[in-house]
Structure formats: C-alpha cells, structure tokens
Design an enzyme around this catalytic site. Structure first.
Site, mmCIF file in Angstrom:
data_model
loop_
_atom_site.group_PDB
_atom_site.id
_atom_site.type_symbol
_atom_site.label_atom_id
_atom_site.label_comp_id
_atom_site.label_asym_id
_atom_site.label_seq_id
_atom_site.Cartn_x
_atom_site.Cartn_y
_atom_site.Cartn_z
ATOM 1 N N ASP A 42 0.848 -1.194 0.000
ATOM 2 C CA ASP A 42 0.000 0.000 0.000
ATOM 3 C C ASP A 42 0.883 1.243 0.000
ATOM 4 O OD1 ASP A 42 0.799 -0.702 2.670
ATOM 5 O OD2 ASP A 42 -0.604 0.791 3.441
ATOM 6 N N ASP A 73 8.738 4.005 -1.154
ATOM 7 C CA ASP A 73 7.940 3.674 0.042
ATOM 8 C C ASP A 73 6.667 2.945 -0.361
ATOM 9 O OD1 ASP A 73 6.886 3.591 2.590
ATOM 10 O OD2 ASP A 73 6.296 5.693 2.613
ATOM 11 N N GLU A 107 0.148 -0.830 5.883
ATOM 12 C CA GLU A 107 1.194 -0.191 6.691
ATOM 13 C C GLU A 107 0.930 1.291 6.872
ATOM 14 O OE1 GLU A 107 4.932 1.863 7.706
ATOM 15 O OE2 GLU A 107 3.711 2.131 5.909
#
Length: 429
Positions: A42, A73, A107
């Site tokens: 995610d 990320d 996350e």
C-alpha cells in the site's frame, strides 16, 4: 505473480482488511537459517495530482531517478528483495537461506490486521532474522543501518460550538468561536522555544548516552544543504539538540491538518459551528501511545474554554523501537553493503514509524535489521516520489550478498565469536 516468477511459492492470504501476500522458499533445509523479509504494497494517496510531473502510477525514469508513487515507500524497495531471491534461484539454482517474503497492504494506516495475522501464523513465520527495506541511506554512496525508529500517537480534536454556522456580525462576540478556541488550545502545546509543555510528557523519555550522541554529531551532515532542500531553516524543536538528534531521538508534537469555517474564494462572514485539527506525536523510548494519549486528553481538558464542547479521537499508534545491533546480523549486513557499495554502512536513526518492527521482535522473538536504499529528499508521502536508479542494481546486489552472508555454512568458532547465522540463534543478543 512476481514472487512465483522468481521461484518462490506464492499465496494471497485474506485478512479482515487488505490481504497479505506471502512468498516462501524452504529449499535450504532445516539446518539453514530462515530470513523473513517484510514490506508493504500500500502507498500514500498521490494528491495533489497537479504537482506530479508524470502520472504517479506510471513509473518514469528521469535524471537517473525512477519517479512513481511507491518507488521508495515501499513497493520499489520490496521488489529489490524479490529480484535478489530470483538472482540466487535462477543463477545458482538455490538460496543460501530459507526465505519468507511477507507483503501487507495496510502499513500506511498502522497495520491494524497484521499483528493478528503474525500471531495466528507465528509457527509458519518463525525465523532467525527479519529484514526490512523501508528506510534510506544517509547520503549517496553511503549505506546505512538503522538503530532506532520513533513511535506514533495520532489524534483528531473536534471542537463544537453553536448548532450551526452563524452570521459573524449578528452573533460574533458573545458566541465562542470554535476556530479561535481550537487555535488557542493548539498554541498551548509548546512553549516559545519549541519544547512540548504537556504535563508529564518527558517523564518516560530515555536520555541517550554521550557516545551515541557524539556518533550522531560526527556524521557528515550539512545543515545548510538540509535547509536548502527544505526551503526553510530547521529552527523548530527543542533547544540543546542538533538537527539530527531532533529528527531521530527526540519526541515531537505536530499539527497535521486544520479544518473550520469557510475556505472558498472570496468572503463569507461566518462564525463556524465546529473546528477540527489532526495532531500527531512522534515518540521515543520509553514512551507509549497509550501513555501519551492519557496525557494529551488531560491537557486538552485543562485548556478547553467554556462555551464549546471538545472530543479527542485516537486514530493511530505505534511503539518506538531501538535496535540491538551487536553480533552476526550486523556483521553480515556490513559485509554485504561493503561488497555492493564499496563503503561500510553508518548507523543512523529514523524519524518516522514502522509499528510492526517491535511486534515482529515480540511475537517471533527474532532480531530486526532495517537496511534501505532510498535517498534523502526522495519525496516520500509527497508528489514526485523517486528512487535512485543506480540503487536498483546496487540494492539487489547488497541483498543477494546479505542472503549469502547469513547462509554461510557453520564452522567451529573460537570462544566468544558470534559465528555465522545458525537456525533460531538470536543474533542481536
């Protein structure tokens, strides 16, 4: 499909939220150690879209950078592990370790379903080390290992006044303005030097030893370059601490968003009925989200003015983490990074939070290694997120070397020598 294509057995496992993706290779045998790789698929929302030079979900190489949401990320970095595994499996035909790759999809919202998943599957996920590449390097060409992460406590404050918006001329004066009340309340969180003034807030903050603080100060950090990258001087935070100390080992309190009244074009003389602020705290050892929540609620109650009703809602929390980087795991990572980058890693802290790190240590009783490859200024959580092109191959090489180092066959060791990684041996202790 990428895990399967790399040679791992892949499975999508449903949870109460977004599913977990598992890739496993167990061909190294029971005598070999098991490494668990964690990452998340995610990402943060790409807004505001108008600030992206290229579409956020259409990766594009420009100026030796890969631009895309999630490139750093964390999808890009997680994919490096997949390719490192593939390099071993399609090159040598085997991995030197048993490998589990776990990718979650929550996350960025605090991993609400991952802890129950790990607890329910802890026998399947049993490992000798956890490796996470969701962090960065201190500088180009200077790889890093993380020694700490800050925790998180995140809240919304809702201030309610009259039953509806009012004409500010007809009602302004005797009616308490929720926006003004909220502004005054937020202004009580810090003193004029930047220190958090919530009663008891620093009681659980552990002081770092002088040796660790000196090591932070000795890093090649240029404050002027840092200021230029921000477009602002780093004058916030507590006095008496360096910029890196304020980023890594000191707690913070920040207003993340404000909403109240009329914010469109032109004038509208409104006295708003309500106001809202999002407030987050970054925590350090030995603070806890629960403890900070109690202190914050008490503080808000003590500064709430008459004429409004205030509620505090907890949104997200995560514990701070401090590594134990002694022993074979650190040695293996240092050797792998030296081989790939030609430079030994420096030890750095992380200002952000990865809540699951401490939970992995608690549930699986395994040390965690944070070894990432993004660079400062990579626009994490912002438009035009990027990952350095050269670190794609260098990162894959470093991780392939890491698996190799961790899987070296056991040999007799002199007394007191940590030796190579052995199955279920606790390296960090």
């Amino acid at each position: 499909s990428k895990l399967s294509g790399a040679g791992l057995e892949a499975e999508v496992v449903e949870t109460a939220g977004h599913p977990v993706v598992l890739g496993e290779w167990r061909g190294a045998g029971a005598e070999a150690p098991t490494v668990l790789v964690y990452g998340h698929y995610d990402v943060q929302p790409p807004d505001p879209l108008k600030l992206w030079t290229s579409p956020p979900f259409e990766p594009q190489f420009r100026e030796n950078r890969l631009y895309a949401r999630g490139s750093a990320d964390d999808k890009g970095q997680l994919y490096l592990h997949v390719k490192a595994a593939e390099a071993h499996l399609k090159g040598a035909g085997a991995l030197p370790v048993n490998l589990i790759i776990l990718a979650e999809g929550e996350e960025e919202v605090g991993s609400p379903n991952l802890v129950p998943f790990v607890e329910a599957h802890k026998e399947r996920l049993a490992c000798d080390a956890v490796v996470i590449s969701d962090t960065g390097m201190f500088a180009p060409g200077l790889p890093s290992l993380l020694f700490s992460l800050r925790g998180l406590a995140y809240f919304e404050i809702h201030v309610e006044g009259p039953s509806s918006d009012l004409h500010s001329g007809a009602y302004g004066g005797p009616v308490v303005n929720p926006a003004m009340a909220l502004s005054r309340m937020l202004a009580t969180l810090h003193d004029d030097r930047g220190r958090i003034v919530i009663d008891g807030f620093y009681d659980d903050v552990l002081d770092w030893d002088r040796e660790s603080r000196d090591a932070i100060r000795d890093l090649p950090f240029d404050e002027d370059d840092f200021a230029k990258s921000l477009g602002a001087a780093p004058e916030g935070g507590e006095p008496g601490f360096s910029v890196l100390e304020r980023l890594w080992i000191r707690p913070t309190c920040e207003v993340n968003g404000l909403l109240s009244g009329y914010t469109g074009e032109g004038a509208k003389t409104v006295l708003p009925a309500e106001a809202m602020a999002k407030v987050s705290f970054r925590l350090v050892s030995d603070q806890t989200p629960q403890g900070v929540a109690e202190l914050f609620r008490a503080h808000v109650a003590s500064v709430t003015p008459p004429g409004v009703t205030v509620t505090v809602e907890e949104l997200q929390g995560g514990m701070p983490w401090r590594a134990q980087l002694d022993g074979r795991l650190k040695e293996a990572a240092t050797s792998a990074l030296l081989k790939a980058f030609g430079s030994a890693p420096v030890l750095v802290g992380g200002g952000g939070s990865i809540p699951i790190v401490g939970e992995f240590e608690r549930i699986l009783d395994a040390p965690v290694l944070l070894m990432g490859f993004s660079l400062p200024g990579a626009n994490l959580h912002a438009p035009n997120e990027w990952f350095p092109e050269e670190n794609i191959e260098l990162g894959i090489r470093a991780l392939a070397y890491l698996y190799e180092e961790l899987g070296q066959p056991r040999t007799p060791q002199p007394p007191g020598d940590s030796g190579p990684l052995q199955p279920r041996q606790r390296l960090a202790k």
